[in-house]
Design a protein around this motif. Structure first.
Motif, PDB file in Angstrom:
ATOM      1  N   ARG A 107       0.810  -1.211   0.000  1.00  0.00           N
ATOM      2  CA  ARG A 107       0.000   0.000   0.000  1.00  0.00           C
ATOM      3  C   ARG A 107       0.852   1.273   0.000  1.00  0.00           C
ATOM      4  O   ARG A 107       0.506   2.262  -0.609  1.00  0.00           O
ATOM      5  CB  ARG A 107      -0.912  -0.018   1.232  1.00  0.00           C
ATOM      6  CG  ARG A 107      -1.991   1.030   1.210  1.00  0.00           C
ATOM      7  CD  ARG A 107      -2.697   1.050   2.549  1.00  0.00           C
ATOM      8  NE  ARG A 107      -3.296  -0.259   2.813  1.00  0.00           N
ATOM      9  CZ  ARG A 107      -4.565  -0.424   3.168  1.00  0.00           C
ATOM     10  NH1 ARG A 107      -5.354   0.613   3.289  1.00  0.00           N
ATOM     11  NH2 ARG A 107      -5.047  -1.628   3.418  1.00  0.00           N
ATOM     12  N   ASN A 108       1.998   1.240   0.713  1.00  0.00           N
ATOM     13  CA  ASN A 108       2.797   2.455   0.828  1.00  0.00           C
ATOM     14  C   ASN A 108       3.695   2.735  -0.373  1.00  0.00           C
ATOM     15  O   ASN A 108       4.315   3.779  -0.460  1.00  0.00           O
ATOM     16  CB  ASN A 108       3.653   2.411   2.091  1.00  0.00           C
ATOM     17  CG  ASN A 108       2.827   2.727   3.325  1.00  0.00           C
ATOM     18  OD1 ASN A 108       1.755   3.309   3.206  1.00  0.00           O
ATOM     19  ND2 ASN A 108       3.309   2.320   4.474  1.00  0.00           N
ATOM     20  N   ALA A 109       3.766   1.771  -1.298  1.00  0.00           N
ATOM     21  CA  ALA A 109       4.570   2.018  -2.498  1.00  0.00           C
ATOM     22  C   ALA A 109       3.736   2.800  -3.499  1.00  0.00           C
ATOM     23  O   ALA A 109       2.510   2.796  -3.448  1.00  0.00           O
ATOM     24  CB  ALA A 109       5.020   0.695  -3.095  1.00  0.00           C
ATOM     25  N   ASP A 110       4.409   3.509  -4.434  1.00  0.00           N
ATOM     26  CA  ASP A 110       3.679   4.244  -5.471  1.00  0.00           C
ATOM     27  C   ASP A 110       3.199   3.304  -6.578  1.00  0.00           C
ATOM     28  O   ASP A 110       2.382   3.675  -7.414  1.00  0.00           O
ATOM     29  CB  ASP A 110       4.572   5.347  -6.052  1.00  0.00           C
ATOM     30  CG  ASP A 110       4.913   6.391  -5.000  1.00  0.00           C
ATOM     31  OD1 ASP A 110       3.984   6.858  -4.323  1.00  0.00           O
ATOM     32  OD2 ASP A 110       6.106   6.721  -4.842  1.00  0.00           O
ATOM     33  N   GLY A 111       3.723   2.115  -6.560  1.00  0.00           N
ATOM     34  CA  GLY A 111       3.291   1.065  -7.480  1.00  0.00           C
ATOM     35  C   GLY A 111       3.942  -0.206  -6.999  1.00  0.00           C
ATOM     36  O   GLY A 111       5.060  -0.169  -6.484  1.00  0.00           O
ATOM     37  N   SER A 112       3.272  -1.345  -7.105  1.00  0.00           N
ATOM     38  CA  SER A 112       3.890  -2.578  -6.612  1.00  0.00           C
ATOM     39  C   SER A 112       3.185  -3.783  -7.195  1.00  0.00           C
ATOM     40  O   SER A 112       2.077  -3.679  -7.721  1.00  0.00           O
ATOM     41  CB  SER A 112       3.824  -2.639  -5.084  1.00  0.00           C
ATOM     42  OG  SER A 112       2.467  -2.737  -4.675  1.00  0.00           O
ATOM     43  N   ALA A 113       3.833  -4.918  -7.076  1.00  0.00           N
ATOM     44  CA  ALA A 113       3.205  -6.176  -7.464  1.00  0.00           C
ATOM     45  C   ALA A 113       3.923  -7.325  -6.794  1.00  0.00           C
ATOM     46  O   ALA A 113       5.149  -7.317  -6.652  1.00  0.00           O
ATOM     47  CB  ALA A 113       3.228  -6.349  -8.980  1.00  0.00           C
TER      48      ALA A 113
END
Lengths: 241, 291
Positions: free
Chosen positions: B48-54
């Motif tokens: 959630r705290n990343a600007d984008g993730s997977a």
């Protein structure tokens, strides 16, 4: 820096070479005294020194393998070898290149002949003008041969680049800087084995096939020069006796 | 200094020879086809705290990639472009032989292969990441962590990276008269400008048999691998032979045929699975389960 004209109006490259022409290759086998084997290899302005120590025992016993020698390799650039001073510490690029160069040489070294020992390869880039990793592979392979390490073949390296949509053999730094792609290749020609293959850039399938052909053609010429250089050294030894 | 590794995984000689003999018959001990990937599961917006993730599960391999955007200075030779930094770490959760510490040569190689594929293809439109021309730009940090290693970390990382970039959004920024930049991470301005998609396809070779997506046991019997970065438009955006051993010219050409075909399918799969993922403006991750 302004982008210079890399393909001249007469169709030749900025330094007057044809698209499939190597820079002058100079090789000195046995350039050092203390090393078990060594070689100094120059591709035009690129100058690379390789030294081999071993097979030998090392204090780090936990690294050794029971059925063969391990190969240790360090690719390192001297701080003043590049336009901008390079920090003497190992960069991420040098860590990666040390690995791919070692892996280019592993297939030809008959490491099973010296279990529980290490063969150390030290590469110092003295002057960088494009193609340092491929010159490094050629130098390291000759240093191994000079050290008397049993080998299945020599490995020679050469890079192919794409500049203004044209494929060029043995790109120098200027061509690499402004080119669209750089593909270093190392080959063990007698085994017919490609042992290093990298591509930095984008190629279509057709361009890749042509680039690989061009690289193999250049490698064949460097292979001949490498064999000559090895022969030269040992011919001289016999005369001295 | 790079040295010949001792085996990451010690498997009985009988098992190794069984894996190879089945490969030679054109099959795999797992029942997969030679050109078949393991099941791929992608959880976009996992962090959630990343600007984008997977988070990506490739069979039993688990990798998480995150994107963080920070305001920084541009490189002097590209004053009107954003910057890209790719880092990878193989954390000790992933395998008994992984030790804590700075990234080793394998992690550095992986990060650099993925970095080059994105950079050379100009996958991210860096010219759209300028905040104050010549002075302040977005720096795109992509960090990749291998959490569970069951082979083919490169492809799993590449899938996770692309999936993370596809759900990355730029925070809203305000620039005052003196050029100070204020970032409002609570509000999303626009998606990260992606121009091209790229994926790696790893082809392993054991006793002249080539196959895709090696698991850890297959990696331990394979002599060598070729990592091919394939672009959405079917070009080769990078190559890396990795591991001792080599390929004949004919094998390289065959490997490229395999890679270009597999790459196209992988990108298609990824685009479909990411449609239901995190969109710019939303803040709810779709996944909250354990990795």
């Amino acid at each position: 820096m302004e982008r210079p004209r890399l393909i001249r109006e007469d169709g030749l490259r900025h330094d007057g070479r044809k698209y499939d022409e190597l820079r002058p290759v100079r090789i000195t086998v046995g350039a050092l005294n203390k090393a078990s084997g060594s070689a100094l290899v120059e591709y035009g302005g690129t100058k690379v020194l390789a030294a081999v120590y071993g097979p030998r025992e090392i204090p780090q016993k936990h690294l050794l393998l029971p059925d063969r020698a391990i190969i240790r390799c360090r690719y390192h650039m001297l701080s003043f070898s590049t336009h901008e001073r390079k920090s003497p510490a190992l960069t991420r690029r040098e860590v990666e290149l040390s690995k791919v160069i070692r892996e280019a040489l592993e297939p030809v070294v008959m490491s099973e002949t010296f279990p529980r020992t290490a063969i150390d390869i030290f590469i110092e880039v003295i002057n960088a003008d494009g193609g340092t990793r491929t010159a490094a592979v050629t130098a390291a392979s000759l240093a191994l041969a000079d050290a008397g390490v049993p080998m299945r073949d020599l490995v020679v390296g050469v890079a192919v680049g794409k500049i203004d949509g044209v494929l060029l053999l043995d790109v120098d730094e200027l061509e690499d800087m402004f080119g669209e792609a750089d593909m270093p290749v190392a080959v063990a020609p007698s085994l017919g084995l490609i042992t290093l293959l990298q591509l930095n850039g984008v190629l279509t399938r057709e361009e890749f096939d042509a680039a690989l052909k061009l690289a193999l053609k250049g490698a064949a010429q460097i292979y001949e020069k490498s064999r000559e250089a090895l022969r030269d050294k040992y011919m001289k030894v016999r005369v001295e006796e | 200094m790079s040295h010949t590794p001792s085996l990451e995984l010690v498997i009985p000689r009988l098992k190794a020879s069984t894996i190879v003999s089945i490969l030679k018959k054109g099959m795999r001990s797992s029942g997969r086809g030679l050109m078949e990937y393991r099941p791929i599961e992608i959880v976009p917006g996992y962090v959630r705290n990343a600007d984008g993730s997977a988070l990506v599960r490739l069979g039993n391999t688990v990798v998480v990639a995150g994107v963080k955007l920070e305001v920084g200075s541009p490189y002097p030779d590209a004053p009107n472009e954003g910057a890209l930094v790719v880092n990878a770490e193989f954390v000790p959760t992933a395998l008994s032989t992984f030790e804590p510490g700075p990234p080793d040569e394998n992690a550095i190689e992986l990060a650099r292969v993925i970095d080059r594929s994105l950079r050379e293809l100009k996958a991210i439109d860096m010219s759209k990441l300028v905040i104050v021309p010549g002075r302040r730009v977005w720096v795109v940090y992509i960090d990749i962590y291998a959490l569970d290693h069951d082979g083919n970390l490169v492809d799993a990382s590449s899938i996770a990276t692309l999936a993370a970039l596809m759900n990355t959004s730029l925070p809203k920024v305000e620039v005052d008269e003196s050029g100070n930049v204020r970032v409002d991470r609570g509000t999303r301005a626009s998606p990260l400008p992606l121009r091209n998609r790229v994926i790696t396809v790893t082809i392993a070779k054991a006793e002249n048999v080539m196959f895709v997506d090696p698991d850890l046991e297959e990696e331990s019997v394979a002599e060598t691998r070729l990592v091919v970065a394939v672009s959405e438009d079917g070009r080769i955006a990078g190559l890396q032979k990795s591991g001792a051993g080599g390929f004949t010219e004919a094998e390289v050409l065959t490997a490229l045929d395999i890679a270009l075909k597999a790459g196209e399918e992988l990108i298609k799969k990824l685009v479909i699975s990411n449609l239901g993922g995190l969109k710019a403006g939303s803040a709810t991750p779709t996944g909250s389960s354990a990795p």
